[in-house]
Design an enzyme around this catalytic site. Structure first.
Site, PDB file in Angstrom:
ATOM      1  N   LEU A 106       0.793  -1.231   0.000  1.00 36.53           N
ATOM      2  CA  LEU A 106       0.000   0.000   0.000  1.00 36.53           C
ATOM      3  C   LEU A 106       0.825   1.282   0.000  1.00 36.53           C
ATOM      4  O   LEU A 106       0.269   2.380   0.135  1.00 36.53           O
ATOM      5  CB  LEU A 106      -0.985   0.023   1.181  1.00 36.53           C
ATOM      6  CG  LEU A 106      -1.980  -1.144   1.230  1.00 36.53           C
ATOM      7  CD1 LEU A 106      -2.918  -0.991   2.419  1.00 36.53           C
ATOM      8  CD2 LEU A 106      -2.774  -1.242  -0.067  1.00 36.53           C
ATOM      9  N   ASP A 107       2.149   1.167  -0.154  1.00 37.27           N
ATOM     10  CA  ASP A 107       2.977   2.366  -0.313  1.00 37.27           C
ATOM     11  C   ASP A 107       4.133   2.070  -1.263  1.00 37.27           C
ATOM     12  O   ASP A 107       5.258   2.502  -1.039  1.00 37.27           O
ATOM     13  CB  ASP A 107       3.498   2.844   1.043  1.00 37.27           C
ATOM     14  CG  ASP A 107       4.088   4.258   0.977  1.00 37.27           C
ATOM     15  OD1 ASP A 107       3.648   5.043   0.104  1.00 37.27           O
ATOM     16  OD2 ASP A 107       4.989   4.578   1.783  1.00 37.27           O
ATOM     17  N   LEU A 108       3.829   1.331  -2.323  1.00 42.37           N
ATOM     18  CA  LEU A 108       4.868   1.016  -3.297  1.00 42.37           C
ATOM     19  C   LEU A 108       5.197   2.264  -4.104  1.00 42.37           C
ATOM     20  O   LEU A 108       4.308   2.931  -4.648  1.00 42.37           O
ATOM     21  CB  LEU A 108       4.409  -0.108  -4.231  1.00 42.37           C
ATOM     22  CG  LEU A 108       4.347  -1.506  -3.624  1.00 42.37           C
ATOM     23  CD1 LEU A 108       3.930  -2.520  -4.677  1.00 42.37           C
ATOM     24  CD2 LEU A 108       5.677  -1.893  -2.993  1.00 42.37           C
ATOM     25  N   ASN A 129      10.885   2.614  -2.462  1.00 40.29           N
ATOM     26  CA  ASN A 129      10.596   1.446  -1.624  1.00 40.29           C
ATOM     27  C   ASN A 129      10.765   0.125  -2.354  1.00 40.29           C
ATOM     28  O   ASN A 129      10.403  -0.925  -1.825  1.00 40.29           O
ATOM     29  CB  ASN A 129       9.168   1.533  -1.074  1.00 40.29           C
ATOM     30  CG  ASN A 129       9.032   2.605  -0.010  1.00 40.29           C
ATOM     31  OD1 ASN A 129      10.026   3.093   0.523  1.00 40.29           O
ATOM     32  ND2 ASN A 129       7.804   2.997   0.290  1.00 40.29           N
ATOM     33  N   SER A 189       1.121   7.517  -0.607  1.00 42.75           N
ATOM     34  CA  SER A 189       1.878   8.563  -1.293  1.00 42.75           C
ATOM     35  C   SER A 189       1.059   9.050  -2.488  1.00 42.75           C
ATOM     36  O   SER A 189       0.662   8.234  -3.334  1.00 42.75           O
ATOM     37  CB  SER A 189       3.233   8.017  -1.747  1.00 42.75           C
ATOM     38  OG  SER A 189       3.981   7.566  -0.626  1.00 42.75           O
TER      39      SER A 189
END
Length: 481
Positions: free
Chosen positions: A143-145, A149, A185
């Site tokens: 959920l924050d690729l 990261n 993001s």
């Protein structure tokens, strides 16, 4: 917390150097501290310590993110995540110690400002998708690729970093409980995350689509929104087709990227393994109008979607591992030598039953030929004809199947060891189920001879269905007359 100097000790770990000083955390390279007698415990791998920023001016999300990452990282296994070592107490010194993985983040390729070949983009995307699939199999959605990261090892495999915004299906979602705004993001966040739905593995597929888009075009598909209204635009707006930015983008690659970026999750790839499959087999990608577009969607089409989006509600998806099971990659091994009509018929019936109860499953039809069949030919043209003949034969075998709702591909492998070739294909393409004909040898013979079906069934890491040959009654009647 201020930067720590080399030699500083925390709970038995000694700081060696600061690797990164960011707005959310400081990251240090660490080793085990020396004991009183001067001896020092050695580690199996290099280690890094992550210390989150938790000053009076930082929001509650920093504390929650630290708790989430500590909880999830300690549960994850496999080569696509850093190995967990230890964690500090929030009441004293919060920190995470994990494996320090060497490599370059995806941001490195974007910062170089050098055009990648489309094959290089596909390899990077495949590595990302395989890593994401490993997380989803463990019921975790990242959920924050984003490029910072995703770390690429020297061997080309991907490692996912920073699980502070992640969601584990088996644990309470602390971020969803404590925060009511969209979490993620802005550049890479999926439409369903914008409206507060978390836990859908296809959200990670959307983020990977954003990264692939930027790798190919150098542009961001939805810009860099700074407001809630800007974020919501991705609920109804299509990005400009990559081929409008670059006319040389292959249709198959645009098809893959735009499918990842569909506003409705059901229209994206059903799992990351399906995405990896397409990126590793570009010649098998089914190109639709989506892949051929060279101009963006018009105003009125976007307006109609905007009206629909006003009342749109996203439903939470099933548990990630359950969703993967519902849309498996099914491989059928179709023999081409010394095979009866009964075996070919029975294989087709077994495949039809398996696909019938699994809408959205992908079918890979595979046959293995001996290298001697191509090496004995007089020219490369003749070798191509041999492959074409076997591909045509596979397609004819599959023709009676109802494949309208299933992605289907056909593959001719060359190997002198049929079982090993099938096993390697199944593992390399994250196959969930193998269907093949059962051995026709008797049980006594199988005790001494490891037949191809028995070897595959014994060594495969996925489900293997062995099908006994059977003909329909009318065929049997014709044979006995």
């Amino acid at each position: 917390m201020k930067l720590l100097d080399p030699g500083h000790e925390i709970d038995g770990f000694e700081i060696e150097a600061c690797l990164h000083a960011g707005g959310m955390a400081h990251i240090y390279k660490v080793v085990y501290a020396a004991a009183e007698d001067g001896t020092r415990r050695t580690s199996e791998f290099p280690m890094a310590m992550k210390i989150p920023r938790m000053t009076a001016g930082d929001g509650a999300e920093n504390i929650i993110s630290f708790e989430v990452e500590q909880q999830i990282l300690s549960e994850l296994k496999g080569t696509h995540v850093p190995r967990f070592v230890a964690a500090g107490d929030l009441l004293r010194v919060p920190y995470l110690v994990m494996e320090y993985v060497t490599g370059q983040t995806l941001q490195h390729w974007l910062d170089r400002r050098e055009s990648l070949t489309f094959n290089e983009v596909a390899r990077l995307g495949e590595a990302m998708a395989r890593a994401a699939h490993s997380l989803h199999q463990q019921n975790v959605c990242h959920l924050d690729l984003k490029p910072a990261n995703v770390l690429i090892r020297p061997d080309g495999s991907a490692v996912m970093l920073d699980f502070g915004l992640s969601c584990h299906a088996n644990y309470p979602d602390l971020l969803a409980e404590e925060l009511r705004k969209a979490v993620g993001s802005p550049v890479w966040i999926s439409p369903e995350q914008v409206v507060g739905v978390r836990g859908d593995p296809r959200s990670d597929i959307f983020a990977m689509g954003v990264m692939l888009y930027e790798l190919v075009t150098g542009e961001l598909p939805f810009g860099e929104p700074a407001t809630a209204g800007g974020l919501r635009q991705r609920l109804w707006m299509d990005p400009v087709p990559p081929r409008q930015h670059r006319a040389d983008v292959p249709e198959w690659l645009q098809e893959v990227i735009l499918r990842c970026l569909e506003a409705v999750a059901d229209q994206r790839y059903p799992s990351a393994s399906h995405l990896a499959f397409d990126l590793s087999h570009p010649d098998q990608v089914k190109v639709t109008a989506r892949g051929r577009r060279t101009v963006g969607t018009g105003f009125w089409a976007h307006f109609k979607r905007w009206v629909r989006a006003a009342g749109m509600s996203y439903q939470p998806s099933p548990v990630p591992s359950q969703q993967i099971e519902q849309v498996p990659i099914i491989m059928v091994a179709v023999p081409h030598h010394d095979v009866s009509d009964a075996t070919l018929y029975s294989l087709r019936e077994a495949v039809a039953r398996s696909l019938g109860i699994r809408p959205g499953a992908r079918l890979a039809c595979v046959t293995v030929i001996s290298p001697s069949q191509t090496s004995s030919t007089e020219s490369e043209k003749s070798e191509t004809r041999v492959h074409s003949w076997h591909l045509s034969r596979l397609q004819q075998w599959a023709q009676p199947l109802d494949l309208a709702d299933h992605q289907t591909s056909f593959h001719v492998l060359e190997s002198g060891d049929v079982a090993s070739a099938l096993l390697a294909y199944a593992q390399g393409n994250q196959v969930n189920m193998v269907i093949m004909g059962a051995a026709t040898h008797g049980v006594q013979m199988q005790r001494f001879v490891a037949t191809v079906p028995i070897k595959v069934a014994m060594e495969a890491s996925c489900t293997v269905i062995l099908v006994k040959q059977a003909l329909p009654f009318e065929h049997l009647a014709a044979v006995t007359v």
